[in-house]
Design an enzyme around this catalytic site. Sequence first.
Site, short mmCIF file in Angstrom:
data_model
loop_
_atom_site.label_atom_id
_atom_site.label_comp_id
_atom_site.label_asym_id
_atom_site.label_seq_id
_atom_site.Cartn_x
_atom_site.Cartn_y
_atom_site.Cartn_z
N HIS A 193 -6.37 -6.07 -2.44
CA HIS A 193 -5.28 -5.18 -2.06
C HIS A 193 -4.36 -5.80 -1.01
O HIS A 193 -3.14 -5.66 -1.09
CB HIS A 193 -5.88 -3.88 -1.51
CG HIS A 193 -4.88 -2.82 -1.19
ND1 HIS A 193 -4.12 -2.20 -2.17
CD2 HIS A 193 -4.51 -2.24 -0.01
CE1 HIS A 193 -3.32 -1.29 -1.60
NE2 HIS A 193 -3.54 -1.31 -0.30
N ASP A 233 -8.08 -5.15 -6.89
CA ASP A 233 -7.75 -4.20 -5.82
C ASP A 233 -8.80 -3.09 -5.77
O ASP A 233 -9.05 -2.41 -6.77
CB ASP A 233 -6.37 -3.60 -6.10
CG ASP A 233 -5.81 -2.82 -4.93
OD1 ASP A 233 -6.59 -2.26 -4.14
OD2 ASP A 233 -4.56 -2.75 -4.81
N SER A 245 0.84 -1.19 0.00
CA SER A 245 0.00 0.00 0.00
C SER A 245 0.89 1.25 0.00
O SER A 245 1.73 1.40 -0.87
CB SER A 245 -0.96 -0.05 1.20
OG SER A 245 -2.02 0.86 1.02
#
Length: 443
Positions: free
Chosen positions: A387, A353, A259
Site C-alpha cells: 500500500h 495491498d 490512500s
Amino acid sequence: MFGAAAARLLRVFRGSLGHRAGMAACVWVEPGPKCLFDEPVRVRVGGLSPLQQVTLRAGLTDEKGEAFSSVALYRADERGELDLSRSPSLGGHYTGIEPMGLFWSLTPHTPFGRLVKRDVAASPLRVRIEVFDGHGGDPRELPERPLASCVNERWFMREGVTRIPVREGRVRGVLFVPPGDGPFPGIIDLYGSVGGVVEHRASLLASHGFLTLTLGYFGFDDLPKDFLNLDLEYFEEAVNFLRHHSKVKGPGVGAIGISKGGDLVLSMTTFIPHVTAAVSIGGCNANTLGNLHYKNMTLPGLGVSLDRIRFLESNLVDISEVTDNPKDEANKDSIIPLEKAEGHFLFVVGEDDKNWNTPLFAQQAVERLKENGKENYEILTYPEAGHLLEPCYFPFCSASFHRLVGLPVIWGGKIKPHSLAQIDLWPRIQIFLRKHLEKQSKL
C-alpha cells in the site's frame, strides 16, 4: 551544494595512490557525500585484499530516534575493489547487483517502525556506510570498529527551494517553491489517515521543478480533528490559491494523493474545475472513511464491516477485507463519477495491498471510464508491492500503527519488489504530471 567538484578531486587523488599492498581500506559514494533523498549514488570500496570477503552495513536514525540498518555480503575483485553498480551481493538483506540495495533495504530495529522526516528544510537524513572484514549476519552484532566508513547526507530540498507555511483563508499547509522565475507546474499533495501535513514528497517534487502545496485537511492547526465530514469547497479554495500563484503555470494544476488522499484527488479532478491531472496511489474509486460534501451534493463514505478484521500475532491486524465493494447496491452512492472529469488520471496499484482492495478499485474505475467512452487515464500495477508506495529509496514499511484502528496493521508487499516498484514509479509520476501540466498556457 552536493560537492561534485570535491568528489572528482577525491577520485583523482585516490587514483594517484594506486593499489599498493597494505593500503588502508576506504569507502565513498559518488558523485559526492551530499545528494537529494531520491537520487541514486554509486557506492565504492577500495584498499581491500584481492577477493577479500567483507560485510557492508548501512544505518540511519530518523527524527523519532528510530534506527534503521541493512547489511550485504560482498567479495572484492582481484584488485581489492568493490563497486556496488557492478559487484553482486552474496547474501544479507538482498542478493545480486543492486546499486542502491543498502538504502532501500534499510530495516527498522523495532517492530512496526516507519521512517519519518518532518523537518525537511533544516537537516538531511544521514546514512552511515561501514565496511567490516568477513561475512557477518545481524547488522547489530558486527564489530565496533569497521575497516572504513563514510556518511551520505540525503536532503529533501534542493538548494534554492523555498518552504513557505500557508495560512490563507481556510487553506492550511506548506508551499514549496522551486528556484527560479518559473512558471512551474502546480501540484497539491495529499496524504491519508495519518493527518497533519506531510512534507517529504512535496519537498522532493519542488526539488524537481513542481511548485507544490502539501495540504492539510484534518488534524492540523485549526482544521477539523477528523475527516468524517469533509467539504470539497475547502480543496477548491486550495486549488484556486495555488493556480493564482504568480509562479504557477496555469490554468490547471495537478494533484497527488495516497490512500484516503487517493480518492480525494479523484474527487477533486471530477468536480473541481482546473484540476487537470491526478495521481491516485493505493486509492479507491469511491469516497471513503466519511462523507464528502460539495455544494448541494454529498458522497457518503464507503461502507466497512469491522467483523472482517483479522487479528494476527503480536497485536498485528489485517484490514484488507474490511472495506465493502463499491459496486454493492448499498454503496453505489459512494462511487466517484469519474466519467464527468475532463482531467487525466494515473491509477497506481500495489497488487499485494493489504490496506484495501486497490486492484479491484482501479479495475472498477477503468471499467467505468471505458463504459463512458473515456480514455483519459493510465494505470500502473506492481506485483508484490504493498500500500505505502513512497518516493524511491524510502525504506519498505511492512506494518505500522494505524491511528484509526488503534493497532499496527500490515500494509502488504515484499521488500525487494516493493522497493523496486518505488524506484520505477517515482519518475513515472513526474513524467505524467509534466505531460498534462507543462503544455498549458496561463490565462
